[in-house]
Design an enzyme around this catalytic site. Sequence first.
Site, PDB file in Angstrom:
ATOM      1  N   HIS A 163       0.771  -1.315   0.092  1.00 35.32           N
ATOM      2  CA  HIS A 163       0.150   0.054   0.019  1.00 35.32           C
ATOM      3  C   HIS A 163       0.791   1.208   0.100  1.00 35.32           C
ATOM      4  O   HIS A 163       0.338   2.246  -0.226  1.00 35.32           O
ATOM      5  CB  HIS A 163      -1.077  -0.028   1.382  1.00 35.32           C
ATOM      6  CG  HIS A 163      -2.148   0.566   0.892  1.00 35.32           C
ATOM      7  ND1 HIS A 163      -2.265   1.882   0.148  1.00 35.32           N
ATOM      8  CD2 HIS A 163      -3.523   0.340   1.444  1.00 35.32           C
ATOM      9  CE1 HIS A 163      -3.814   2.283   0.230  1.00 35.32           C
ATOM     10  NE2 HIS A 163      -4.373   1.438   0.767  1.00 35.32           N
ATOM     11  N   SER A 164       2.008   0.963   0.401  1.00 37.80           N
ATOM     12  CA  SER A 164       3.003   2.227   0.361  1.00 37.80           C
ATOM     13  C   SER A 164       3.289   2.890  -1.218  1.00 37.80           C
ATOM     14  O   SER A 164       3.714   3.895  -1.215  1.00 37.80           O
ATOM     15  CB  SER A 164       4.038   2.163   0.984  1.00 37.80           C
ATOM     16  OG  SER A 164       4.880   0.809   0.361  1.00 37.80           O
TER      17      SER A 164
END
Length: 507
Positions: A163-164
Amino acid sequence: MEPEATMEATCSTHEESSTKEDHHRLILSPASRLFHSPRFNCYIVIIMGFKTRIDSNIVKNGLKVLHNHPRFSCRLLMIYSFLLYKDDRGGKKRWIQVSVNQEDHVFVPTLNSKIEHPEEFVENYISNLTASPLDLSKPLWEVHLLNVKTSNAEGLAVIRMHHSMGDGASLMSLLLACTRKTSDPNALPSVPTQKRADSSSDLGWFWRFILAIWYGITLIANTLVDIMLFIATLLFLNDAETPIKGSSDVHLTTKRFLHRTVSMNHIKQVKNAMGTTVNDVVLGVTQAGLSRYLNRRYAGQNDKDVGTKQEGSNLPKNMHVRANILVNLRPTVGIQDLADMMAKKSKVRWGNCIGYILIPFTIALQDDPLDYVRGAKAVIDRKKHSLEAFFTYLTANLLIKIIGAKAAGVLAHRIISHSTFSFSNLVGPQEEISFYGHQITFMSPHVYGHPHALHMHWQSYADEMTVCLTVDPNVIPDPEKLLDDLEESLKLISHAVMERGLAVDVV
């Protein structure tokens, strides 16, 4: 002053040769750093089904365009310096450009052509994938091509990303930039845009001035209330213990990934008849489906104390259930811009620019099915007149700078674990599309790694809507029944609209 020292000498050349602007640009955004904290390590999984078997060579060749994307061609690097803000152990994470080896990211397993239970096999395959993290020494993405015939696909692609690398809206736009219209192989998909209210009205300047003042007062009041509730949630306000609420360590458990496709026409029918939005309808359907599901789960409990139940149901009185919703605060990156970036290596704004809002859910058996949609619309309309998402975004950034991503992750974990589940929805293409020549039958995005036993996502695609569930099987052992309840709730709401002559049936 000590110079910066990197973990690997081979990476120092790149950093030294970068300009000051590029050097700063490679620093992880606060939200990206938060997604790498130990208690908030989040991933995105997108499952796509195709109408034909997958030609892996064609897809592999097509996916090479991702090498031009700055996040899909970067890996994490920890830099140590007394001058930089110190992260978890005295270092600061940055993205660093690397050469991408396609074989490290695209996998085509050899599978038995006669799998007895293909749906179960695919579900177990994906679940097993998520039991181990991505290799931090490489760009944080992978694609698995599965030539498995299921009930609604001849082959599937499973995409996993950290998700980063970006928020859900940006990553979905990037995926769509890799597709083309099935009817026109040279055209990018068209995604509906939100229509803004017409600012030119017959109201005089005086009434527009009064309305502007009223809007400002409402905005401030709602924001202050939401901020107080947010702080209370951090300190003590916790949702009721229900059969769908996980424990504090639920982020560590292996999840199941399921989906169900329903009619988008039925949702639009309700939307048009009731003067709401698609988001209002799906939130209303979610309230109705969860109420049906929890009513079944509570059956047989508290039989001795009827006074604790809602009248005519098995549900406890005064259930406190909230959904945590991620809000993208940056305008969505255009599909054409992303396609140009990968083809021409041009630049676009990228990253995680997201805030959180908490949405209260009414869990009850309503006599009128349309009350679920009316209630959802009232809550959403109020949230539209609040700066809660901006407050949570700015607060998270400030906390990360002051106490570090690890400590901020602990606080984020506490707030989210005090709510019951996560909810999201994304607008998909209006027409059928193909992924490097493979026509897509469905798209099913999921998120895991956050402290919830249930994440629900609604994804539109052409004239269909896919309900996507990520569940902890220890908490929700029968997610298929939850999907049944959601599907049945949509039918009941749609039928109520038609029964009252508010809309005509949609074929």
